[in-house]
Design a protein around this motif. Structure first.
Motif, mmCIF file in Angstrom:
data_model
loop_
_atom_site.group_PDB
_atom_site.id
_atom_site.type_symbol
_atom_site.label_atom_id
_atom_site.label_comp_id
_atom_site.label_asym_id
_atom_site.label_seq_id
_atom_site.Cartn_x
_atom_site.Cartn_y
_atom_site.Cartn_z
ATOM 1 N N ASP A 1 0.860 -1.086 0.076
ATOM 2 C CA ASP A 1 0.140 -0.094 0.130
ATOM 3 C C ASP A 1 0.957 1.218 -0.154
ATOM 4 N N THR A 2 0.544 2.050 -1.046
ATOM 5 C CA THR A 2 1.500 3.218 -1.039
ATOM 6 C C THR A 2 0.875 4.823 -0.765
ATOM 7 N N ASN A 3 -0.563 4.422 -0.435
ATOM 8 C CA ASN A 3 -1.242 5.990 -0.276
ATOM 9 C C ASN A 3 -1.988 5.619 0.846
ATOM 10 N N ASP B 1 -4.176 3.641 2.552
ATOM 11 C CA ASP B 1 -5.595 3.514 2.856
ATOM 12 C C ASP B 1 -5.830 1.993 3.296
ATOM 13 N N ASP C 1 -1.736 -1.518 -3.799
ATOM 14 C CA ASP C 1 -2.121 -0.705 -5.053
ATOM 15 C C ASP C 1 -1.168 -0.840 -6.047
ATOM 16 N N ASN D 1 1.047 1.150 -7.646
ATOM 17 C CA ASN D 1 2.106 1.890 -7.281
ATOM 18 C C ASN D 1 3.074 1.036 -6.067
ATOM 19 N N GLN E 1 -9.227 2.115 -6.273
ATOM 20 C CA GLN E 1 -8.521 1.872 -5.148
ATOM 21 C C GLN E 1 -7.116 1.312 -5.414
ATOM 22 N N GLY F 1 -5.349 2.540 -8.241
ATOM 23 C CA GLY F 1 -4.761 3.409 -9.122
ATOM 24 C C GLY F 1 -5.382 3.701 -10.556
ATOM 25 N N ASP G 1 -0.859 4.789 -13.910
ATOM 26 C CA ASP G 1 -0.142 3.907 -12.858
ATOM 27 C C ASP G 1 0.094 2.576 -13.501
ATOM 28 N N SER H 1 1.856 -1.159 5.005
ATOM 29 C CA SER H 1 0.875 -0.058 4.934
ATOM 30 C C SER H 1 1.308 0.981 6.155
#
Length: 597
Positions: free
Chosen positions: A54-56, A58, A62, A64, A107, A109, A113, A465
């Motif tokens: 997980d890069t964002n 949440d 994802d 990325n 969710q 990307g 991406d 994450s």
């Protein structure tokens, strides 16, 4: 598609029909390969995108995140990654209910991406394989929304409909009931009433996953079009989800009872002869193969094929013509049982079965390339299925050795290389997988094999994450079972996998060699030779399947491999590190690989 394909898994326990092998078959299997097609030598790594990185922040993985970890995958030796569905979806079945085949779920990307991932993967010498779900769409796909709007809509016949038959009861609507006894693999009738059109539609899986009507040429044209969308973008091929289920009986006949009683969902145990493996699917695969082969770069079609025996597997290559799937999955070796583990009889680490099915895979498929797999997102992890609760780490090395030293293309699942375990929920209120909710407690779902990747022992959440509430909880053993810790330990399972994969790439006997079974009557040790191309030494593998030391004299002469001694290349047993003898004493559950001199 699902470990709930219980009828097929039960069939796979039956003895194979291929009990006798001709001298021609054995000689062919022992002959080194000269084919350099990339997927014939590949290590393919399945990524469940929700759970990889997980890069964002949440709590959900994802695209990325996959891009971020390409360096790790390249170092491991991965040639291609198979990404489970990342298309737009209501996520009823975590992406296997697709509402748009030509986009990315927000969710995960964006298309940009994905293009970035594709480009970066190429720099890391890694190819991208996508999961393609051909059997059904989401009920929120625009095709089905049109189909369910009116019987006169042009797309109505893109799905499988029935007026049903007169009847009463809980399944009745407007005095009509489903046309037959078919049940969905996820529970209940396989027929769902659509009030706008006053008809039932068929769904092999969830009711939110209506089956496409592959008897309609427009469906094939549209689905092939979605595949071209991604092939044109540069993907290396597809893993075809549940591909044997594309067709169902045109007469909608009742399926026969397969066994007394009911399954985990409370439905009768049916033999799915009218909804699975119908012959019409082979015509679709032949046309799909023609399409894929027109693209440069040896694009690959991989089939999810839970089949009863190796003879049936051969059909999915297209038989002698070899004009259907490039790589149907061989589930016979690695998924013949869901037993094992510390609290049950260990029936999965079954040497006679593994020896027989492995040898059949290697010797009876002719020039077709085998594809071997022991782990995926639908089954408890091999650590638990094959482990006995005491020697799991040694047994995991045995499984990895078979995977990477056989002649087959190797397919692995994220976390397999570090020994991730199946973290099955203990309370129904913690279950996310719908089949675990409806089938509890007999069926606990597939959450246990889908937990987040364990990158380090750092908080929060093992570097998966920054969100402490990930979509599934990180397994508590991440403190010791993680990439960072194992990368620093020369004797770790991660480094065992890395050495095996690089040996497979660098050693001619493992990269191109033929296969010949050794000492086939030994009740405790699996051993085989990999005959090398001219001028290179052959290799030999010996694996102790027992909890007691086993002494074996490798019968290389019977396999027509000339040798006076061997040199140890890799072993899980320190006592064998300097072994040069053809007579070897293997410690309990030891793995040993040698080069013939």
């Amino acid at each position: 598609m699902r470990r709930l394909l219980s009828a097929l898994l039960a069939l796979s326990l039956l003895p194979s029909v291929l009990t006798a092998q001709t001298a021609v078959q054995l000689k062919s299997a022992a002959t080194p390969s000269t084919d350099s097609t990339w997927w014939k030598h590949a290590v393919i790594y399945e990524i469940y995108p929700r759970s990889f990185q997980d890069t964002n922040g949440d709590g959900v993985g994802d695209l990325n995140g996959i891009t971020q970890r390409l360096g790790y995958l390249e170092g491991l030796g991965v040639d291609a990654i198979w990404i489970s569905p990342m298309y737009p979806s209501p996520q009823v079945d975590f992406g296997y209910d697709i509402s748009d085949y030509e986009n990315i779920d927000p969710q995960y990307g964006t298309l940009a991406d994905f293009d970035h991932l594709l480009a970066d993967a190429e720099k890391h010498h890694i190819k991208i394989i996508l999961d393609m779900v051909l059997n059904h769409t989401s009920d929120h796909h625009k095709w089905f929304e049109e189909a369910a709007s009116s019987r006169t809509n042009p797309k109505h016949d893109w799905y499988v409909w029935s007026d049903g038959k007169p009847g009463t009861g809980p399944l009745a609507h407007e005095g009509r009931v489903p046309p037959n006894n078919w049940v969905a693999l996820f529970g209940g009738s396989a027929w769902e009433w659509s009030p706008k059109v006053h008809q039932f539609y068929y769904h092999k899986f969830y009711k939110q996953q209506p089956d496409l009507n592959w008897r309609n040429p427009a469906v094939e044209k549209a689905m092939f079009g979605t595949m071209r969308f991604w092939l044109d973008r540069g993907v290396a091929g597809f893993r075809l989800d549940a591909v044997p289920t594309l067709f169902e009986d045109a007469q909608l006949r009742d399926e026969p009872i397969a066994a007394p009683g009911t399954n985990a969902q409370g439905d009768p145990n049916l033999n799915d002869v009218y909804t699975n493996m119908l012959p019409e699917v082979h015509g679709v695969l032949r046309r799909m193969r023609v399409m894929a082969d027109k693209y440069p770069g040896h694009r690959v079609l991989i089939g999810e094929t839970y089949l009863p025996n190796t003879a049936e597997l051969l059909k999915w290559y297209g038989g002698p013509a070899r004009n259907e799937l490039h790589l149907p999955m061989d589930m016979l070796v690695g998924f013949h049982s869901e037993g094992g583990g510390p609290n049950s009889e260990n029936v999965s680490l079954d040497l006679p079965h593994i020896r027989q099915t492995l040898n059949e895979m290697e010797t009876t498929l002719g020039p077709s390339q085998p594809l071997l797999v022991f782990d995926n997102h639908d089954n408890p992890r091999s650590w638990d299925r094959f482990g006995d609760g005491v020697h799991n780490a040694q047994i995991a090395r045995i499984i990895a050795t078979i995977l990477f030293t056989s002649r087959a293309t190797a397919m692995m699942y994220y976390g397999e290389e570090i020994g991730m375990v199946t973290a099955t929920p203990t309370r129904v209120e913690d279950v996310k997988d719908p089949i675990g909710i409806t089938g509890w407690p007999r069926e606990k779902g597939r959450d246990g094999e889908r937990t987040p990747m364990q990158w380090s022992n750092a908080d929060p959440e093992a570097d998966f994450s920054t969100d402490p509430k990930t979509w599934l909880p990180v397994t508590p053993n991440y403190i010791t079972v993680n990439v960072k810790t194992e990368a620093a330990d020369a004797d770790s399972l991660l480094n065992w996998h890395t050495r095996l994969i690089h040996l497979r790439r660098d050693l001619p006997a493992l990269h191109d060699g033929g296969f010949v079974l050794l000492n086939p009557a030994n009740p405790n040790v699996l051993s085989y030779g990999r005959t090398a191309p001219s001028g290179a030494p052959s290799a030999v593998v010996a694996l102790n399947f027992s909890a007691q030391p086993q002494t074996i004299t490798l019968d290389l002469a019977a396999a027509k491999i000339k040798a006076s001694a061997v040199e140890t290349i890799l072993t899980s047993a320190p006592s064998l590190a300097g072994n040069t003898s053809l007579t070897i004493t293997l410690p309990p559950f030891a793995s040993w690989i040698g080069s013939v001199r």
